[in-house]
Design an enzyme around this catalytic site. Structure first.
Site, PDB file in Angstrom:
ATOM      1  N   ASP A  93      -7.118   4.467  -4.030  1.00  0.00           N
ATOM      2  CA  ASP A  93      -7.719   4.341  -2.696  1.00  0.00           C
ATOM      3  C   ASP A  93      -8.302   5.738  -2.434  1.00  0.00           C
ATOM      4  O   ASP A  93      -8.577   6.478  -3.399  1.00  0.00           O
ATOM      5  CB  ASP A  93      -6.652   3.925  -1.653  1.00  0.00           C
ATOM      6  CG  ASP A  93      -7.257   3.536  -0.296  1.00  0.00           C
ATOM      7  OD1 ASP A  93      -7.689   2.395  -0.155  1.00  0.00           O
ATOM      8  OD2 ASP A  93      -7.311   4.387   0.612  1.00  0.00           O
TER       9      ASP A  93
ATOM     10  N   LYS B 237       0.857  -1.186   0.000  1.00  0.00           N
ATOM     11  CA  LYS B 237       0.000   0.000   0.000  1.00  0.00           C
ATOM     12  C   LYS B 237       0.891   1.232   0.000  1.00  0.00           C
ATOM     13  O   LYS B 237       2.072   1.142   0.364  1.00  0.00           O
ATOM     14  CB  LYS B 237      -0.885  -0.001   1.254  1.00  0.00           C
ATOM     15  CG  LYS B 237      -2.169   0.790   1.130  1.00  0.00           C
ATOM     16  CD  LYS B 237      -3.322   0.010   0.544  1.00  0.00           C
ATOM     17  CE  LYS B 237      -4.523   0.912   0.375  1.00  0.00           C
ATOM     18  NZ  LYS B 237      -5.724   0.163  -0.022  1.00  0.00           N
TER      19      LYS B 237
HETATM   20  P1  NDP Z   1     -12.882   7.969  -2.097  1.00  0.00           P
HETATM   21  O1  NDP Z   1     -11.816   8.985  -1.926  1.00  0.00           O
HETATM   22  O2  NDP Z   1     -13.453   7.756  -3.446  1.00  0.00           O
HETATM   23  O3  NDP Z   1     -14.093   8.287  -1.103  1.00  0.00           O
HETATM   24  C1  NDP Z   1     -13.904   8.379   0.267  1.00  0.00           C
HETATM   25  C2  NDP Z   1     -15.190   8.867   0.902  1.00  0.00           C
HETATM   26  O4  NDP Z   1     -15.051   8.823   2.317  1.00  0.00           O
HETATM   27  C3  NDP Z   1     -15.518  10.317   0.553  1.00  0.00           C
HETATM   28  O5  NDP Z   1     -16.916  10.493   0.557  1.00  0.00           O
HETATM   29  C4  NDP Z   1     -14.862  11.092   1.701  1.00  0.00           C
HETATM   30  O6  NDP Z   1     -15.484  12.341   1.958  1.00  0.00           O
HETATM   31  C5  NDP Z   1     -15.094  10.139   2.862  1.00  0.00           C
HETATM   32  N1  NDP Z   1     -14.014  10.254   3.844  1.00  0.00           N
HETATM   33  C6  NDP Z   1     -12.684  10.050   3.632  1.00  0.00           C
HETATM   34  N2  NDP Z   1     -11.993  10.253   4.761  1.00  0.00           N
HETATM   35  C7  NDP Z   1     -12.898  10.583   5.692  1.00  0.00           C
HETATM   36  C8  NDP Z   1     -12.810  10.916   7.060  1.00  0.00           C
HETATM   37  N3  NDP Z   1     -11.616  10.931   7.695  1.00  0.00           N
HETATM   38  N4  NDP Z   1     -13.968  11.203   7.722  1.00  0.00           N
HETATM   39  C9  NDP Z   1     -15.161  11.193   7.082  1.00  0.00           C
HETATM   40  N5  NDP Z   1     -15.309  10.887   5.774  1.00  0.00           N
HETATM   41  C10 NDP Z   1     -14.199  10.589   5.106  1.00  0.00           C
HETATM   42  O7  NDP Z   1     -12.264   6.610  -1.515  1.00  0.00           O
HETATM   43  P2  NDP Z   1     -12.755   5.113  -1.777  1.00  0.00           P
HETATM   44  O8  NDP Z   1     -14.229   5.063  -1.917  1.00  0.00           O
HETATM   45  O9  NDP Z   1     -11.890   4.540  -2.830  1.00  0.00           O
HETATM   46  O10 NDP Z   1     -12.311   4.416  -0.404  1.00  0.00           O
HETATM   47  C11 NDP Z   1     -13.176   4.352   0.734  1.00  0.00           C
HETATM   48  C12 NDP Z   1     -12.706   3.234   1.652  1.00  0.00           C
HETATM   49  O11 NDP Z   1     -12.739   1.990   0.940  1.00  0.00           O
HETATM   50  C13 NDP Z   1     -11.281   3.345   2.189  1.00  0.00           C
HETATM   51  O12 NDP Z   1     -11.218   2.785   3.478  1.00  0.00           O
HETATM   52  C14 NDP Z   1     -10.483   2.477   1.241  1.00  0.00           C
HETATM   53  O13 NDP Z   1      -9.278   2.006   1.828  1.00  0.00           O
HETATM   54  C15 NDP Z   1     -11.473   1.344   1.019  1.00  0.00           C
HETATM   55  N6  NDP Z   1     -11.254   0.551  -0.181  1.00  0.00           N
HETATM   56  C16 NDP Z   1     -11.233   1.117  -1.414  1.00  0.00           C
HETATM   57  C17 NDP Z   1     -11.044   0.336  -2.532  1.00  0.00           C
HETATM   58  C18 NDP Z   1     -11.124   0.895  -3.906  1.00  0.00           C
HETATM   59  O14 NDP Z   1     -11.117   0.082  -4.857  1.00  0.00           O
HETATM   60  N7  NDP Z   1     -11.218   2.193  -4.112  1.00  0.00           N
HETATM   61  C19 NDP Z   1     -10.771  -1.109  -2.411  1.00  0.00           C
HETATM   62  C20 NDP Z   1     -10.921  -1.630  -1.075  1.00  0.00           C
HETATM   63  C21 NDP Z   1     -11.116  -0.811  -0.006  1.00  0.00           C
HETATM   64  P3  NDP Z   1     -15.164  13.647   1.016  1.00  0.00           P
HETATM   65  O15 NDP Z   1     -15.843  13.361  -0.283  1.00  0.00           O
HETATM   66  O16 NDP Z   1     -15.753  14.790   1.770  1.00  0.00           O
HETATM   67  O17 NDP Z   1     -13.678  13.711   0.894  1.00  0.00           O
END
Ligand code: NDP
Length: 433
Positions: free
Chosen positions: A154, A114
């Site tokens: 991510d 990662k």
């Molecule tokens: P994105 O950046 O696309 O979306 C993240 C979302 O979570 C956004 O809505 C963001 O809000 C919100 N967010 C992020 N950090 C915080 C925080 N500290 N407090 C509150 N809200 C928060 O990321 P992903 O959807 O890709 O990833 C989301 C999760 O899924 C992570 O844990 C990631 O590790 C996991 N994941 C992702 C994969 C992938 O293929 N993308 C695969 C497997 C797991 P805002 O829009 O306001 O920034």
């Protein structure tokens, strides 16, 4: 703890796995030989580097870049890049450690890694994002490659960022090595269904957990946290399978709509306009936005925390249990605290841990690597069918492994033990390295 100070999330992730595998080590002490556990908990390599870039006004900025290659016992390091101001070495290590077991569960021959940066992309222009990605890759390119380490997206890293990163990789290396990065756009060697894969996969896993208990998704009320890549496509699939998603969230608060959140409008607000969720209520009159609130007090049958780590605590779990939650699948990595998980287990709520439930993303990245190696392109239908097959197979593995180790229905034990056995066996075969 003294060797890895100030890395609480890494300790949390390791503690969960070591706790789960205790019964296995008692049955098969040879698996604890050769300092295997010590080797498993020590990254093979960690790279920390300076990233210097200029904003639109010509001001220079300095960020910190990370890449952790945790285990290559099963294949090249594989795992996403996170761009978020909160990223530290500890964050990256926890994510890379989780990735070892998740990737083992996919059965695709990929190791765990990662990376990321403490760069904050919010409010940055396209040009600034591009220059940051180019600066980041200027160092990272030395450490990655189709047979060594294959990053993906991510939090804060989606198709746009992967495009800029790959552009710089290609420019510096003088090679169109498509298999060096996954999550690419279709026009530069990406796979169909990769953007959808994590969210869709989590819903397939959830569907399988519900089926074990004689339920379907039809008519269920769902709450999703986050509104990024994982959350949006989870919402799409939940709607397709007959559930209604009444809430989602972002870093500014929670959006609630009793008639169901509209996936197309959510996409427009978050992906196209790149705005915050309060804008959604200007477009949909039935929706309400609650600033600084999380969604866990909203009554629902199913929950998919899909934002970030430790976003769902004990009090949230109590509230969900009181509202008769049936099942929860972790779309995010480690979104539920250990205290919250205890509440779910005591209430006998079906609980799908992230390393199993959200493995669809990395699995489809593995399929993207296969397509790149063969210089071929699969259809959306074929890729989605393969993804569904992998998710059902992970669900089955977790279920059978949990039952075999005296914990029927405990998907955490199932995922950790099955992942561990696969990696430990490969480590022993490879000898002391
Ligand atoms: P994105 O950046 O696309 O979306 C993240 C979302 O979570 C956004 O809505 C963001 O809000 C919100 N967010 C992020 N950090 C915080 C925080 N500290 N407090 C509150 N809200 C928060 O990321 P992903 O959807 O890709 O990833 C989301 C999760 O899924 C992570 O844990 C990631 O590790 C996991 N994941 C992702 C994969 C992938 O293929 N993308 C695969 C497997 C797991 P805002 O829009 O306001 O920034």
């Amino acid at each position: 703890v003294h060797r890895n100070p100030a890395e609480p999330e890494f300790h949390q992730a390791v503690a969960e796995v070591l706790h789960s595998i205790q019964p296995v080590l008692q049955q098969r002490p040879e698996l604890g030989d050769n300092a295997l556990l010590q080797r498993l908990c020590e990254p093979e390599r960690q790279v920390i580097f300076r990233v210097t870039w200029t904003d639109d006004k010509g001001n220079a900025h300095v960020n910190r870049g990370f890449r952790v290659g945790f285990s290559s016992a099963l294949g090249p390091y594989k795992g996403g890049l996170r761009f978020h101001r909160s990223v530290t070495l500890g964050t990256v290590k926890f994510l890379a450690f989780e990735q070892i077991f998740k990737n083992a569960l996919t059965g695709l021959g990929i190791g765990g890694g990662k990376g990321g940066s403490d760069f904050d992309p919010s409010g940055r222009s396209d040009g600034e994002i591009m220059r940051f990605c180019q600066a980041y890759m200027t160092e990272l390119h030395r450490h990655i490659g189709p047979h060594t380490d294959v990053p993906a997206g991510d939090i804060g890293v989606g198709g746009r960022e992967i495009g800029y990163l790959f552009g710089q990789y290609k420019r510096i290396t003088n090679r169109f090595d498509a298999g060096a990065l996954t999550g690419k756009d279709l026009n530069i060697g990406g796979s169909q269904a990769r953007p959808e894969a994590t969210g869709y996969g989590a819903v397939y896993f959830l569907e399988a957990m519900l089926a074990e208990r004689g339920h379907t998704l039809e008519g269920k009320t769902a709450v999703v946290s986050g509104s990024g890549n994982v959350a949006q496509y989870a919402l799409v699939k939940l709607h397709q399978l007959g559930a209604k998603v009444v809430a989602c969230s972002d870093s500014t608060g929670t959006l609630y709509d009793p008639t169901g959140i509209r996936a197309d409008i959510l996409h427009e607000v978050k992906q196209v306009q790149r705005r915050k969720l309060d804008h959604y209520v200007e477009l949909v009159s039935s929706a309400r936005f609650a600033p600084d609130r999380r969604p866990w007090d909203i009554p629902c049958d199913i929950a998919l925390p899909s934002a970030t780590q430790n976003e769902l605590g004990e009090a949230d779990a109590v509230s969900l249990a009181k509202n008769n939650l049936i099942a929860l699948a972790e779309g995010a990595n480690m979104p539920c605290t250990p205290e919250a998980i205890k509440v779910f287990q005591e209430a006998r709520i079906a609980f799908g841990p992230g390393k199993a439930a959200n493995a669809g993303g990395v699995a489809t990245s593995g399929l993207e690597m296969q397509q790149n190696a063969a210089r071929t392109k699969w259809s959306f239908e074929h890729t989605e069918q393969t993804l569904a097959h992998i998710m059902h197979s992970i669900h089955h593995t977790c279920l059978v492994t949990a039952a075999d180790h005296g914990k029927p229905g405990d998907y955490i034990t199932g995922a950790n033990v099955a992942g561990f056995l696969t990696v430990a066996s490969a480590m022993n075969t490879l000898g002391l390295v």
